[in-house]
Design an enzyme around this catalytic site. Sequence first.
Site, PDB file in Angstrom:
ATOM      1  N   PRO A  66       6.558   4.355   5.953  1.00 42.03           N
ATOM      2  CG  PRO A  66       4.497   4.411   4.842  1.00 42.03           C
ATOM      3  CD  PRO A  66       5.555   3.922   4.579  1.00 42.03           C
TER       4      PRO A  66
ATOM      5  CB  CYS B  90      -1.004  -0.110   1.094  1.00 43.15           C
ATOM      6  SG  CYS B  90      -2.143  -1.305   1.180  1.00 43.15           S
ATOM      7  CG  HIS B  91       0.614   3.687   1.861  1.00 40.59           C
ATOM      8  ND1 HIS B  91      -0.237   3.153   2.887  1.00 40.59           N
ATOM      9  CD2 HIS B  91      -0.134   4.734   1.560  1.00 40.59           C
ATOM     10  CE1 HIS B  91      -1.512   3.435   2.237  1.00 40.59           C
ATOM     11  NE2 HIS B  91      -1.616   4.607   1.714  1.00 40.59           N
ATOM     12  N   GLY B  92       4.654   0.985   0.838  1.00 41.18           N
ATOM     13  CA  GLY B  92       5.841   0.844   0.783  1.00 41.18           C
ATOM     14  C   GLY B  92       6.580   0.540   2.226  1.00 41.18           C
TER      15      GLY B  92
END
Lengths: 406, 185, 257
Positions: free
Chosen positions: B164, B149-151
């Site tokens: 994150p 999703c956001h690495g």
Amino acid sequence: MISPDKGIGKWIEDRLPIFEFAKHSLVDYPTPRNLNYWWNFGSLAGITLVIMIVTGIVLAMQYTPHVDYAFDSVERVMRDVNYGWLLRYLHMNGATMFFIVVYIHIFRGLYYGSYKSPRELLWWLGVVILLLMMATAFMGYVLPWGQMSFWATTVITNLFSAVPLVGESIVTWLWGGFAVGNPTLNRFYALHYLLPFVIVGVVILHIWALHTVKSNNPLGIDMKGPQDSIPFHPYYTAKDYFGLGVFLIAYMAIVFFAPNFFGEPDNYIPANPMATPPHIVPEWYFLPYYAILRAIPDKLGGVIAMFGSLLILFVLPWLDRSKVRSARFRPIYKQFFWLFLVDCIVLGWVGANPPEGKFVLIGQVATAYYFSHFLIILPLLGLVEKTKPLPESIAAAVTTTGPPKD
Amino acid sequence: MTAKARPGKTTADEDGASRRDFLILATGAVGGAGAVLSVWPFIHSMNPSADVLALSSTELDISPIEEGQAITIQWRGKPVFVRHRTAAEITAAQDVDVADLRDPESDQKRAEKPEWLILVGVCTHLGCIPLGQKQGDPRGDWNGWFCPCHGSHYDSSGRIRKGPAPKNLEVPPYVFIDDTTVRIG
Amino acid sequence: MRKVTLLLVIAIGFGLLSGGPRPAIAAGGAEYEHQEWTFNGIFGRFDRAALRRGHQVYREVCSACHGLKRIAYRNLMDIGFSEEEAKEIAAEATVTDGPNDEGEMFDRSGKLSDRFVSPFPNDQAARYSNNGALPPDLSLIVKARKGGADYLYSLMTGYADEAPEGMEMMDGMSYNRAFPGHQIAMPQPLYEDLIEYEDGTPASVEQQAKDVTTFLAWAAEPELEARKSLGLKVLLFMILLTAMLYAVKRRVWSKLH
């Protein structure tokens, strides 16, 4: 406190005069100074509606509208959900309390002539609320999917089969199948969730009409000046709060100590489309109409009579020709009012019993009397009754005779 | 009739006024307390019910999981990763200077038995399910898990290393009932 | 004010009659007597020893034919069973679970989170084994019959060897004075000393009937004790608040009179 004269309050008030509105309708609203405790039941009905909506929403979060799971999901609410039993008993008995309050509210209106000019529309909106309440209560009773739920749905939806020509098609359409089943349960659930909000809308119109024509009062005469009225707040807010306290004591006593008093044991048996319970009865608040339905030996006739017994309330303002509102000054009407009340209770008693033996005849006589009250007695009384002299004004009556008696 | 101010009665009126104020305040306080308390059943009804709480633990037979394999099971409605780690993965996880980590935790604390790593498979960023369970999944720069999703990159101990996410993958409460059975929850 | 007093009296009356003023005569001319139950009345509580014995009666007698599917084994811990005891009772049951990784259903022993396992897999199987009659699930039986606990007790103790003169009994039916119609498919379930109570209480038919009825009353209304104790607090609070509201109303209106 936010004030409409400064800061945020003023900013809002300049754009949407909500403080002015609230003050006008909840604080300053001029109310006859002589209202008795029978006038408490309007606000009680409003509060009960709110209780029903709030408990209903949290129950809807736990309920599964499917024939295979509905009963189990209600039992899960009763056993596993935190305070689920409380919420469900509040909702279940809330329906009973709602009808008690509304029936008292209606009979108060009948006694004091609150349906007469200029309050015809106010009365009409009230009758619409009653009809919506009945539809909502009926559909709600279906949801637990017990034996009574199922067979009440079957019997009541079958009423529509009495309609000539298209009756069968209407019933099939109502069911969404060839018998009461899952589609029926689903649509009833959808409507049971929707209708209370429609009721809220009509209640707003009802209050709007009330505040336009102002409250009737036990004397049934108009307010003629400021000496006849007092502001709603603090007088009637204080009185309504006290009434609410008494109401809640009765309501909580039932919820906590006799929660199934008004219920039927058969509804704790899961619905079985293959076996009808030997003695099926509707909830107590439908019993008088049920008695009227069964009093007419013809299917279509019975259905017409049952719906007619409610719809006749719409024309009541024109059937009662008397110029005097309050039964206090109508000695003969007063007798007939009590007779009519007894007649309704007799109808309820007949409705609770099987349609055999003496109950058939009693039911027919009581039904005949129900309609003659509206169609014969009230119009005749308007012509022949000699009414007592009305007092000069509310203030005069209050000061000469002391506080109102009934 | 209405609120007549009679001369000589002023003291009584003032008395009455203050008594009324106290009475109204007290009644308001009692009624308000009752109203606040009565909200609790409504709120609490939305918390997990008794039948949901009763299902909050699950037992798992781990004997069929080969070294280097991982399986995903469902626990409390969420995926739980159970990985039978290789010796290389264990060494990599243990040879990390804990002080350098964003969420400092030693591997010994995260895995009761070093060869078995048990994690709640929910990214601590915004709740996606990281990749790395199946053969051929991207496993991130630290040979653990990678959240698409956001690495976010997690290492072979499920600790956040890059991206994150603020915290390591959560370790659920579990006990080994015997060598091949573990109870989660 | 008379009206308000009347309403109060009605409200309190409801509370005192909390057992539910039900008629003593059930439909179909069947009779049942009123019994003293510890769970009646506003302070009603279940007798823990009776619950335990009642569970034993259910397990050793009723459960051969009747399910109790809305009660979970974990619920036994609410009525005084220890966690170990409840686990033991659960483990004696065989629960069908699955499908497993091979797609097969498999049997395992019961866990605390399982509901009581019914004796028959479905209604058809139950009817087939019982001459076409369906033994109802007992989870709600006390709430689902007119007369509730009184009816159930009368039913358990209402069997007679011979039907009264002139009454034609159908094949395989038993005479019972409490059952509507007096012909019941269930043969007499309880006999003197049918079971041996763990606590040594003499197992008369009446004792067993009373105990199993108490147990089933709990099964139907497991919330009863919580409900009544919260109810007392709520009512006391409401009476206090209403008295204060009445005083406020008097004060506010005193300006007018």
